[in-house]
Design a protein around this motif. Structure first.
Motif, mmCIF file in Angstrom:
data_model
loop_
_atom_site.group_PDB
_atom_site.id
_atom_site.type_symbol
_atom_site.label_atom_id
_atom_site.label_comp_id
_atom_site.label_asym_id
_atom_site.label_seq_id
_atom_site.Cartn_x
_atom_site.Cartn_y
_atom_site.Cartn_z
ATOM 1 N N GLY A 372 -16.106 -22.885 -0.571
ATOM 2 C CA GLY A 372 -15.645 -24.270 -0.402
ATOM 3 C C GLY A 372 -14.212 -24.304 0.081
ATOM 4 N N ARG A 373 -13.309 -23.690 -0.678
ATOM 5 C CA ARG A 373 -11.927 -23.576 -0.256
ATOM 6 C C ARG A 373 -11.355 -22.300 -0.868
ATOM 7 N NH1 ARG A 373 -6.382 -24.962 -1.151
ATOM 8 N NH2 ARG A 373 -5.431 -25.835 0.752
ATOM 9 N N GLY A 374 -10.762 -21.487 -0.041
ATOM 10 C CA GLY A 374 -10.210 -20.237 -0.530
ATOM 11 C C GLY A 374 -9.488 -19.491 0.562
ATOM 12 N N LEU A 375 -9.090 -18.278 0.242
ATOM 13 C CA LEU A 375 -8.356 -17.433 1.173
ATOM 14 C C LEU A 375 -9.189 -16.212 1.532
ATOM 15 C CD1 LEU A 375 -4.788 -17.438 -0.442
ATOM 16 C CD2 LEU A 375 -5.684 -18.949 1.355
ATOM 17 N N LEU A 376 -9.097 -15.801 2.774
ATOM 18 C CA LEU A 376 -9.689 -14.567 3.262
ATOM 19 C C LEU A 376 -8.557 -13.618 3.628
ATOM 20 C CD1 LEU A 376 -11.945 -12.720 4.371
ATOM 21 C CD2 LEU A 376 -11.800 -14.026 6.521
ATOM 22 N N VAL A 377 -8.490 -12.486 2.933
ATOM 23 C CA VAL A 377 -7.437 -11.500 3.166
ATOM 24 C C VAL A 377 -7.920 -10.467 4.180
ATOM 25 C CG1 VAL A 377 -6.154 -9.616 2.044
ATOM 26 C CG2 VAL A 377 -6.392 -11.823 0.899
ATOM 27 N N THR A 378 -7.018 -9.973 5.015
ATOM 28 C CA THR A 378 -7.355 -8.879 5.919
ATOM 29 C C THR A 378 -7.177 -7.531 5.229
ATOM 30 O OG1 THR A 378 -6.792 -10.094 7.928
ATOM 31 C CG2 THR A 378 -6.745 -7.707 8.065
ATOM 32 N N CYS A 379 -5.993 -7.278 4.683
ATOM 33 C CA CYS A 379 -5.723 -5.991 4.046
ATOM 34 C C CYS A 379 -4.478 -6.115 3.175
ATOM 35 C CB CYS A 379 -5.546 -4.876 5.082
ATOM 36 S SG CYS A 379 -4.246 -5.196 6.297
ATOM 37 N N LEU A 380 -4.247 -5.075 2.384
ATOM 38 C CA LEU A 380 -3.096 -5.007 1.491
ATOM 39 C C LEU A 380 -2.237 -3.810 1.878
ATOM 40 C CD1 LEU A 380 -5.005 -5.511 -1.895
ATOM 41 C CD2 LEU A 380 -3.994 -7.280 -0.437
ATOM 42 N N TRP A 381 -0.944 -3.881 1.523
ATOM 43 C CA TRP A 381 -0.086 -2.725 1.779
ATOM 44 C C TRP A 381 1.089 -2.749 0.817
ATOM 45 C CZ3 TRP A 381 4.617 -2.241 5.135
ATOM 46 C CH2 TRP A 381 5.265 -3.466 5.293
ATOM 47 N N TYR A 382 1.833 -1.649 0.835
ATOM 48 C CA TYR A 382 2.992 -1.450 -0.039
ATOM 49 C C TYR A 382 2.609 -1.707 -1.497
ATOM 50 C CZ TYR A 382 7.943 -0.607 -0.676
ATOM 51 O OH TYR A 382 9.140 -0.039 -1.039
ATOM 52 N N ILE A 383 1.496 -1.093 -1.914
ATOM 53 C CA ILE A 383 0.996 -1.274 -3.281
ATOM 54 C C ILE A 383 1.780 -0.361 -4.229
ATOM 55 C CG2 ILE A 383 -1.024 -1.068 -4.780
ATOM 56 C CD1 ILE A 383 -2.743 -1.521 -2.244
ATOM 57 N N ARG A 384 2.308 -0.948 -5.294
ATOM 58 C CA ARG A 384 3.088 -0.177 -6.262
ATOM 59 C C ARG A 384 2.693 -0.601 -7.684
ATOM 60 N NH1 ARG A 384 3.605 1.823 -2.092
ATOM 61 N NH2 ARG A 384 5.508 2.560 -1.028
ATOM 62 N N GLU A 385 2.856 0.323 -8.621
ATOM 63 C CA GLU A 385 2.515 0.045 -10.015
ATOM 64 C C GLU A 385 3.664 -0.657 -10.719
ATOM 65 O OE1 GLU A 385 0.054 2.810 -12.785
ATOM 66 O OE2 GLU A 385 2.170 3.264 -13.158
ATOM 67 N N VAL A 386 3.322 -1.684 -11.480
ATOM 68 C CA VAL A 386 4.309 -2.424 -12.271
ATOM 69 C C VAL A 386 4.226 -2.038 -13.739
ATOM 70 C CG1 VAL A 386 5.070 -4.725 -13.003
ATOM 71 C CG2 VAL A 386 4.266 -4.364 -10.649
ATOM 72 N N ASP A 387 2.990 -1.943 -14.263
ATOM 73 C CA ASP A 387 2.812 -1.668 -15.686
ATOM 74 C C ASP A 387 1.588 -0.776 -15.879
ATOM 75 O OD1 ASP A 387 2.655 -1.652 -18.426
ATOM 76 O OD2 ASP A 387 1.940 -3.714 -18.612
ATOM 77 N N PRO A 388 1.774 0.514 -16.246
ATOM 78 C CA PRO A 388 0.626 1.407 -16.419
ATOM 79 C C PRO A 388 -0.286 1.007 -17.566
ATOM 80 C CG PRO A 388 2.657 2.477 -17.140
ATOM 81 C CD PRO A 388 3.055 1.212 -16.450
ATOM 82 N N ALA A 389 0.250 0.307 -18.563
ATOM 83 C CA ALA A 389 -0.567 -0.075 -19.716
ATOM 84 C C ALA A 389 -1.669 -1.053 -19.341
ATOM 85 C CB ALA A 389 0.314 -0.675 -20.808
ATOM 86 N N THR A 390 -1.429 -1.867 -18.325
ATOM 87 C CA THR A 390 -2.448 -2.809 -17.850
ATOM 88 C C THR A 390 -2.904 -2.477 -16.428
ATOM 89 O OG1 THR A 390 -0.753 -4.324 -17.004
ATOM 90 C CG2 THR A 390 -1.514 -4.660 -19.272
ATOM 91 N N LEU A 391 -2.290 -1.472 -15.831
ATOM 92 C CA LEU A 391 -2.461 -1.119 -14.421
ATOM 93 C C LEU A 391 -2.165 -2.326 -13.520
ATOM 94 C CD1 LEU A 391 -2.996 1.375 -12.750
ATOM 95 C CD2 LEU A 391 -5.377 0.700 -12.565
ATOM 96 N N LEU A 392 -1.125 -3.065 -13.880
ATOM 97 C CA LEU A 392 -0.691 -4.175 -13.040
ATOM 98 C C LEU A 392 -0.048 -3.610 -11.783
ATOM 99 C CD1 LEU A 392 -0.260 -7.243 -12.698
ATOM 100 C CD2 LEU A 392 1.984 -6.931 -13.785
ATOM 101 N N LEU A 393 -0.569 -4.030 -10.640
ATOM 102 C CA LEU A 393 -0.066 -3.595 -9.346
ATOM 103 C C LEU A 393 0.546 -4.771 -8.612
ATOM 104 C CD1 LEU A 393 -3.111 -1.431 -8.128
ATOM 105 C CD2 LEU A 393 -1.130 -0.684 -9.471
ATOM 106 N N THR A 394 1.508 -4.455 -7.760
ATOM 107 C CA THR A 394 2.051 -5.463 -6.857
ATOM 108 C C THR A 394 1.964 -4.930 -5.446
ATOM 109 O OG1 THR A 394 3.900 -6.989 -6.483
ATOM 110 C CG2 THR A 394 4.465 -4.688 -6.916
ATOM 111 N N GLY A 395 1.977 -5.826 -4.495
ATOM 112 C CA GLY A 395 1.902 -5.428 -3.098
ATOM 113 C C GLY A 395 1.933 -6.665 -2.218
#
Length: 469
Positions: A372-395
């Protein structure tokens, strides 16, 4: 062997083992050959072929307090370099303390029948069909106001593994990648629009430049309308390449010992690991198999160093097919023989491919049509770990994030920084599409053998707007 004589890989392995005076010895000879093409602005710019050799010697020395190991690797090794290399590994072992991961060297694995054969090699002939088709794509792109940039790389590696316990194993690994960027031409928008596509391949016979260019042309068309959106949580369609990048990082973070010691997202509250817990309500199976058609990798451990997920003492250990997650339930974490003993879990060596099965039959286009309404992503990059306890990633998102309304893409939006955990995403995913082979863009230098579905995430966290990407 005479001075500076070029010797065959299996002969180098045998000679190094003969020279060893250590209690145990492992020798790994890696023969590499590669071919590449690069292009810019609808024209080939460079091409080349390279070859190289790396030899790794692992010496083990028994002592009253345990077994020590020493590892030395060198490139371009000739016959005259062998004895100094072996002696350096032995000296490193004798200078080291007992190895925590020490185990008896693996034995009893049948020899590879092609162990004494010459190494496999790639040449520019691997592009014999691909290069003319790429040239035709250049012509179409130019006529359509697009400029194509990118590169194709093919590598063939032959690994010869020999040990003092009698192992003689060999594996040939092809690895091909294609990355293609299309930009609006300088005369048609000042290169302000960009789109990306990538493919992983064993031999470039299954890569169609025309189909890729057609897809990129469609995405550049979507980008003719620009929509600015704020940060927030959006229903988001993650394509197979993005899913692969996230789940590869998850797999790299799945060391059993770390989990058992309470240091990762796979640690159970109160002690132990989360094996047996449900990670996804969808019936998804995350698996690895050295015999998966088109995604084959070495069916035995090849470890040049010891770490959280591999041990030099495990070299030659058979690698079975492994379900890391079965129908949404966590089944295995990565273990060496040493960490399996510490945790009480079965041995599960790290893998060279990753497949996510159990989704539906919808293609990504069909998933878009059902949005209905949303985003379509092509790809991700520059992925880095923020918190290993939750495996929170940023990018960051890259080369196109598109707004979908009523089943159609209506424009391109700005890029975002995201903050998400792949483990959490699996728990929140509401749909998985058709599994297909994909190239993980962020990790394409390290891990290319993946097959993934697209995932629908109802509330993907686009944590901030990213400018200038």
């Amino acid at each position: 062997m005479s001075s500076r004589t070029t010797v065959k890989p299996h002969e180098i392995v045998e000679r190094a083992l003969e020279l060893s005076t250590a209690d145990g010895c492992v020798v790994i000879a890696d023969e590499h050959s590669s071919a590449n093409l690069r292009w810019a602005g609808n024209a080939l710019t460079t091409n080349g072929v390279t070859r190289g050799r790396t030899l790794t010697v692992i010496a083990t020395v028994d002592g009253a307090e345990g077994t020590a190991s020493g590892v030395v690797s060198r490139s371009a090794v000739t016959a005259d370099d062998l004895e100094p290399l072996v002696r350096a590994a032995e000296a490193a072992a004798r200078a080291a303390g007992p190895a925590e991961d020490a185990q008896p060297l693996v034995g009893g694995v049948p020899a590879s029948p092609d162990f004494t054969d010459a190494p496999a090699e790639t040449t520019s002939a691997v592009f014999a069909d691909f290069a003319p088709a790429l040239g035709e794509a250049f012509a179409r792109a130019g006529a359509g106001g697009r400029e194509l940039y990118g590169f194709a790389h093919h590598e063939l590696s032959s690994t010869y593994l020999g040990t003092s316990t009698g192992l003689r194993l060999r594996h040939d690994q092809p690895n091909g990648t294609l990355e293609l960027n299309a930009k609006s031409a300088a005369t048609a928008g000042g290169r302000s629009r960009s789109a990306w596509a990538g493919r992983a391949t064993a031999d470039f016979k299954d890569v169609d430049p025309a189909a890729l260019d057609e897809e990129l042309s469609r995405r550049l068309g979507w980008a003719e309308r620009r929509v600015e959106l704020p940060a927030g949580r959006y229903e988001t369609l993650l394509p197979p390449t993005a899913v692969a990048d996230l789940l590869i990082y998850q797999t790299w973070s799945a060391a059993a010992r770390d989990a058992a010691e309470g240091r990762t997202v796979f640690s159970r509250q109160g002690g132990g690991t989360r094996i047996g817990e449900t990670l996804s309500q969808l019936p998804l199976t995350l698996r690895s198999d050295p015999n998966e058609p088109g995604l084959e990798y070495a069916p035995f451990v090849v470890a040049h160093a010891s770490g959280d997920t591999e041990s030099v003492f495990d070299n030659g250990l058979p690698v079975p097919a492994t379900d890391w997650m079965r129908e949404g339930r966590l089944e295995h974490l990565v273990t060496t023989r040493h960490s399996a003993g510490l945790t009480g879990l079965p041995v599960a060596p790290g893998a060279g491919n990753l497949i996510l099965d159990g989704g539906g039959e919808r293609t990504l286009d069909e998933m878009v049509a059902a949005t209905g309404r949303g985003l379509l992503v092509t790809c991700l990059w520059y992925i880095r770990e923020v918190d290993p306890a939750t495996l929170l990633l940023t990018g960051l998102t890259r080369d196109g994030v598109y707004l979908v309304e009523n089943g159609e893409v209506v424009g391109e939006v700005n890029n975002f920084r995201f903050n998400e955990s792949p483990v959490d995403l699996l728990s929140r995913a509401t749909e998985a599409g058709r599994t297909e082979r994909t190239l993980p863009r962020e990790w394409s230098d390290y891990f290319t053998r993946a097959a993934m579905p697209a995932l629908r995430i109802p509330d993907f966290n686009m944590s901030s707007v990213s400018r200038g990407v």
